[in-house]
Motif scaffolding. Structure first.
Motif, PDB file in Angstrom:
ATOM      1  N   SER A  81       4.686  -0.976   3.354  1.00  9.43           N
ATOM      2  CA  SER A  81       6.307  -0.842   3.101  1.00  9.43           C
ATOM      3  C   SER A  81       6.911  -2.468   3.350  1.00  9.43           C
ATOM      4  CB  SER A  81       6.904   0.316   3.980  1.00  9.43           C
ATOM      5  OG  SER A  81       7.106  -0.292   5.357  1.00  9.43           O
ATOM      6  N   ASP A 100      -1.886   1.314   6.495  1.00 11.57           N
ATOM      7  CA  ASP A 100      -0.836   2.580   7.080  1.00 11.57           C
ATOM      8  C   ASP A 100      -0.562   3.500   5.920  1.00 11.57           C
ATOM      9  OD1 ASP A 100       0.646   0.803   5.986  1.00 11.57           O
ATOM     10  OD2 ASP A 100       2.343   1.104   7.535  1.00 11.57           O
ATOM     11  N   PHE A 101      -1.132   3.447   4.816  1.00 17.38           N
ATOM     12  CA  PHE A 101      -0.463   4.370   3.881  1.00 17.38           C
ATOM     13  C   PHE A 101      -1.429   5.328   3.668  1.00 17.38           C
ATOM     14  CE2 PHE A 101       1.060   5.557  -0.528  1.00 17.38           C
ATOM     15  CZ  PHE A 101       2.293   5.514  -0.571  1.00 17.38           C
ATOM     16  N   SER A 103      -3.521   8.770   2.339  1.00 12.91           N
ATOM     17  CA  SER A 103      -3.808   9.995   1.170  1.00 12.91           C
ATOM     18  C   SER A 103      -2.858   9.412  -0.192  1.00 12.91           C
ATOM     19  CB  SER A 103      -3.085  11.143   1.665  1.00 12.91           C
ATOM     20  OG  SER A 103      -3.747  11.521   2.942  1.00 12.91           O
ATOM     21  N   THR A 105      -2.051   9.041  -3.594  1.00 17.59           N
ATOM     22  CA  THR A 105      -2.425   9.932  -4.774  1.00 17.59           C
ATOM     23  C   THR A 105      -2.321   9.297  -6.363  1.00 17.59           C
ATOM     24  OG1 THR A 105       0.125  10.763  -5.034  1.00 17.59           O
ATOM     25  CG2 THR A 105      -1.524  12.118  -3.701  1.00 17.59           C
ATOM     26  N   THR A 117       1.785   5.560  -4.830  1.00 13.38           N
ATOM     27  CA  THR A 117       2.539   6.958  -4.417  1.00 13.38           C
ATOM     28  C   THR A 117       1.652   7.796  -3.566  1.00 13.38           C
ATOM     29  OG1 THR A 117       3.910   6.931  -6.638  1.00 13.38           O
ATOM     30  CG2 THR A 117       3.835   8.873  -5.290  1.00 13.38           C
ATOM     31  N   GLY A 118       2.298   8.303  -2.769  1.00 10.84           N
ATOM     32  CA  GLY A 118       1.668   9.139  -1.670  1.00 10.84           C
ATOM     33  C   GLY A 118       2.437  10.386  -1.108  1.00 10.84           C
ATOM     34  N   PRO A 119       2.054  11.203  -0.445  1.00 12.49           N
ATOM     35  CA  PRO A 119       2.915  12.188   0.302  1.00 12.49           C
ATOM     36  C   PRO A 119       4.164  11.878   1.023  1.00 12.49           C
ATOM     37  CG  PRO A 119       0.474  12.736   0.694  1.00 12.49           C
ATOM     38  CD  PRO A 119       0.685  11.441   0.227  1.00 12.49           C
ATOM     39  N   SER A 120       3.987  10.353   1.331  1.00 14.51           N
ATOM     40  CA  SER A 120       5.133  10.027   2.375  1.00 14.51           C
ATOM     41  C   SER A 120       6.053   9.098   1.434  1.00 14.51           C
ATOM     42  CB  SER A 120       4.459   8.895   3.608  1.00 14.51           C
ATOM     43  OG  SER A 120       3.860   7.911   3.038  1.00 14.51           O
ATOM     44  N   GLY A 121       5.828   9.198   0.056  1.00 17.48           N
ATOM     45  CA  GLY A 121       6.643   8.305  -0.572  1.00 17.48           C
ATOM     46  C   GLY A 121       5.969   7.246  -1.568  1.00 17.48           C
ATOM     47  N   SER A 122       6.672   5.877  -1.883  1.00 10.27           N
ATOM     48  CA  SER A 122       6.029   5.318  -2.655  1.00 10.27           C
ATOM     49  C   SER A 122       6.244   3.842  -2.075  1.00 10.27           C
ATOM     50  CB  SER A 122       6.346   5.165  -3.942  1.00 10.27           C
ATOM     51  OG  SER A 122       7.718   5.076  -4.234  1.00 10.27           O
ATOM     52  N   SER A 146      -5.289   3.593   2.334  1.00 13.33           N
ATOM     53  CA  SER A 146      -5.775   3.682   0.986  1.00 13.33           C
ATOM     54  C   SER A 146      -5.995   2.526   0.215  1.00 13.33           C
ATOM     55  CB  SER A 146      -4.534   4.454   0.313  1.00 13.33           C
ATOM     56  OG  SER A 146      -4.092   5.758   0.728  1.00 13.33           O
TER      57      SER A 146
END
Length: 211
Positions: A81, A100-101, A103, A105, A117-122, A146
């Protein structure tokens, strides 16, 4: 080093360069080895020239630039981030690792910005070049983060895909939604799966009627 500026340094023979808070490295060329940038350190006009890496352990601003040349370079961000450096020259074989990002997707590109983008946002950062919006794939880095890579299962180059014996990366790409039927461009070597191997991954099964 910290509190000073290194200019036009060349990093070879798998050497390391550490830039601490208050320090800056400008116009560095790394043909191998690693550049480590601590929070508060600055790098500008950095070139990774094949099988070299740069890792940001804190924030990276849009004024910090990394040019990739050759293949096999790594750009790493400990805090996804806080990563906003400008990357150019990204090509097949290069990797952006967001440590630290977890999973991720998808990774989409538009207007010289890459959005992961992932489960925690982008997260989003500058990636300068000429790419298709869906030219990128994401795979786990094996350590909780990732990786972003260019291309899916099939690229514009000559690809070798044996569906009966997929590599770990190929299986991850398929699991994450890579096209498996319609992306070949005439220069690939492909072995179609036998019936026993139709279940390509835990969530993707080969459909023979789609070939």
């Amino acid at each position: 080093f910290s509190g000073g500026t290194a200019t036009s340094t060349t990093l070879t023979n798998f050497g390391d360069l550490s830039v601490y808070s208050g320090g800056s490295a400008v116009s560095t060329i790394a043909t191998s080895g690693e550049i480590g940038v601590e929070d508060g350190g600055f790098v500008g006009n950095t070139t990774l020239n094949g099988a070299a890496s740069i890792v940001f352990f804190g924030s990276a601003t849009s004024n910090e630039s990394i040019k990739l040349s050759g293949s096999g370079n790594l750009v790493g961000a400990e805090i996804a981030s806080a990563f906003d450096a400008t990357v150019s020259g990204f090509a097949a074989g290069d990797v952006i690792d967001l440590y630290d990002f977890a999973s991720a997707t998808s990774a989409t590109w538009a207007n010289n910005r890459l959005t992961v983008t992932g489960p925690s946002g982008s997260v989003q950062f500058a990636l300068v070049g000429n790419y298709g919006s869906s030219a990128f794939s994401v795979i786990p880095d094996g350590a909780g983060g990732s990786e972003v890579i260019l291309g899916g299962l099939f690229t514009s180059g000559a690809d070798n895909v044996n569906f009966n014996s997929l590599t770990t990366t190929q299986a991850l790409l398929i699991s994450n939604g890579a096209e498996i039927y319609n992306s070949m461009d005439g220069n690939d070597v492909v072995v179609l799966p036998n019936v026993a191997a139709y279940q390509l991954t835990s969530n993707v099964r080969w459909n023979p009627s789609s070939t």
